[in-house]
Write an enzyme that holds these catalytic residues in place. Structure first.
Site, PDB file in Angstrom:
ATOM      1  N   ASP A  36       1.264  -1.420  -0.306  1.00  0.00           N
ATOM      2  CA  ASP A  36       0.198  -0.212   0.144  1.00  0.00           C
ATOM      3  C   ASP A  36       0.676   1.116   0.204  1.00  0.00           C
ATOM      4  O   ASP A  36       1.842   1.770   1.094  1.00  0.00           O
ATOM      5  CB  ASP A  36      -0.678   0.192   1.335  1.00  0.00           C
ATOM      6  CG  ASP A  36      -1.814   0.963   1.720  1.00  0.00           C
ATOM      7  OD1 ASP A  36      -2.239   1.492   2.590  1.00  0.00           O
ATOM      8  OD2 ASP A  36      -2.001   2.173   0.044  1.00  0.00           O
ATOM      9  N   ASP A 220      -1.319   5.839  -5.061  1.00  0.00           N
ATOM     10  CA  ASP A 220      -2.260   5.071  -3.853  1.00  0.00           C
ATOM     11  C   ASP A 220      -2.733   3.435  -4.774  1.00  0.00           C
ATOM     12  O   ASP A 220      -3.439   3.013  -4.169  1.00  0.00           O
ATOM     13  CB  ASP A 220      -3.292   5.321  -3.276  1.00  0.00           C
ATOM     14  CG  ASP A 220      -3.927   5.247  -2.398  1.00  0.00           C
ATOM     15  OD1 ASP A 220      -4.697   5.081  -1.943  1.00  0.00           O
ATOM     16  OD2 ASP A 220      -3.072   3.889  -1.696  1.00  0.00           O
TER      17      ASP A 220
END
Ligand code: 1VS
Length: 331
Positions: A36, A220
């Site tokens: 992430d 992201d």
């Protein structure tokens, strides 16, 4: 030592998230974690997670690892923008992904996880690849796996080659020329507050005219969809018959039978085109004639997010040199 690991979509129907196999401890315990770039905590479901909050996830048991060490007096607690979160204690242990090993990686063990994590049995935790300034461990913030591994890599980079409904890869320490076409366009990164923040140079809807604009947003891998300014998404969904911004469904929905245009975003003098199929994200429920869009408004977020829907249309280089940059290439 460089490395390469799979990025596996957790659901065959639509790309909610991607998980990557890692091993932790001695003897090695294998878990599948969500890498992430939008956060910087490495946390896992563990033997400290209440059974009522574990639903099929693999867990890390530090008490079964001869190399685990409690980081005494340290705790962590993270809240993501979507309202999910987790908290717990911290150990250091051996951590390996794709052949790259960090011998004393801070591994944050969950003592609490929110329901949205409990309900995702395929995600056994997260590996934050944002900047270590975002790490929530208290009283001393910990380094991400990438920050710890950087010095052992041939080059201080990792790349994301996410794919639509298919397995992609994360590479560490090198740039695989076979994974992209043309040139990589590198852009400056703003590291405050700790996301991979860059500025896109504009957008186009389908074959329409390119609209120059400065769209500041974060790259992201931990967010499924792409959230952009209202004027951008309004002009996109305005081209789709029957598309509406629904309070009921919490975003733009459209008749699954409607034809979608592609979406192009500028990266410096170059651009990346997201195919229409990536923006037809998912049926509201199995068999529903209503579909949820992969391009949504960022008005309520306070930040523009280039999530998986955009990233999987490109080969992305996260360059951790000083100063950091982000590279984009077609593929
Ligand atoms: C939708 C998740 N994304 C966010 O909340 C988020 C926001 C954000 C801020 C305000 C409102 C909504 C989103 C800014 S940066 C950012 N990115 C991250 O926080 C990246 N990490 C997401 C981890 C995450 C949260 N819930 C999940 C469920 C499945 C897999 C991963 C997750």
């Amino acid at each position: 030592e460089n490395g390469s690991a799979a990025a596996i979509p957790i659901d065959p129907r639509f790309d909610i998230a991607y998980v990557t196999p890692v091993t932790i401890g001695t003897p090695p315990q294998t878990l599948y974690l969500d890498f992430d770039t939008g956060s910087s905590d490495l946390w896992v479901f563990s033997s400290h997670t209440p059974e009522s909050q574990v639903r099929g996830q693999r867990i890390y048991s530090p008490e079964k690892s001869s190399t685990a060490k409690l980081l005494a007096g340290h705790t962590w607690s993270i809240l993501y923008g979507d309202g999910s979160g987790s908290l717990g204690n911290v150990y250091t242990d051996n951590f390996t992904v794709g052949g790259v090993t960090v011998t004393s990686q801070a591994v944050q063990t969950a003592q609490q996880v929110s329901y949205s994590f409990t309900s995702q049995s395929e995600i056994h935790g997260l590996v934050g690849l944002g900047f270590s300034t975002l790490n929530t461990v208290f009283p001393n913030g910990q380094l991400t796996f990438f920050d710890n591994a950087k010095s052992t890599l041939d080059s201080p980079v990792f790349t994301a080659d996410l794919k639509w409904k298919k397995e992609g890869t994360y590479d560490f320490g090198f740039i695989d020329e076979t994974k992209y076409t043309g040139e990589i366009t590198y852009l400056p990164v703003q590291t405050d507050p700790g996301y991979w923040t860059f500025t896109s140079s504009g957008y186009a809807v389908g074959d329409g005219a390119f609209h120059p604009a400065s769209i500041v947003g974060i790259a992201d891998t931990g967010t499924s969809l792409t959230y952009l300014p209202a004027e951008v998404v309004t002009s996109y969904w305005g081209q789709v018959d029957g598309a509406v911004d629904s309070d009921y469904y919490g975003g733009y929905v459209f008749p699954c039978s409607s034809k979608l245009p592609s979406f192009t975003f500028g990266v410096g003098p170059a651009n990346i085109t997201i195919p229409a199929s990536y923006i037809n994200y998912a049926q509201i429920t199995e068999g529903s004639p209503v579909c949820f869009g992969g391009l949504q408004s960022s008005s309520w977020l306070g930040v523009n997010i280039w999530g998986d829907v955009a990233l999987k249309a490109a080969f992305v280089v996260f360059n951790g040199a000083n100063p950091p940059t982000i590279g984009w290439a077609k593929k």
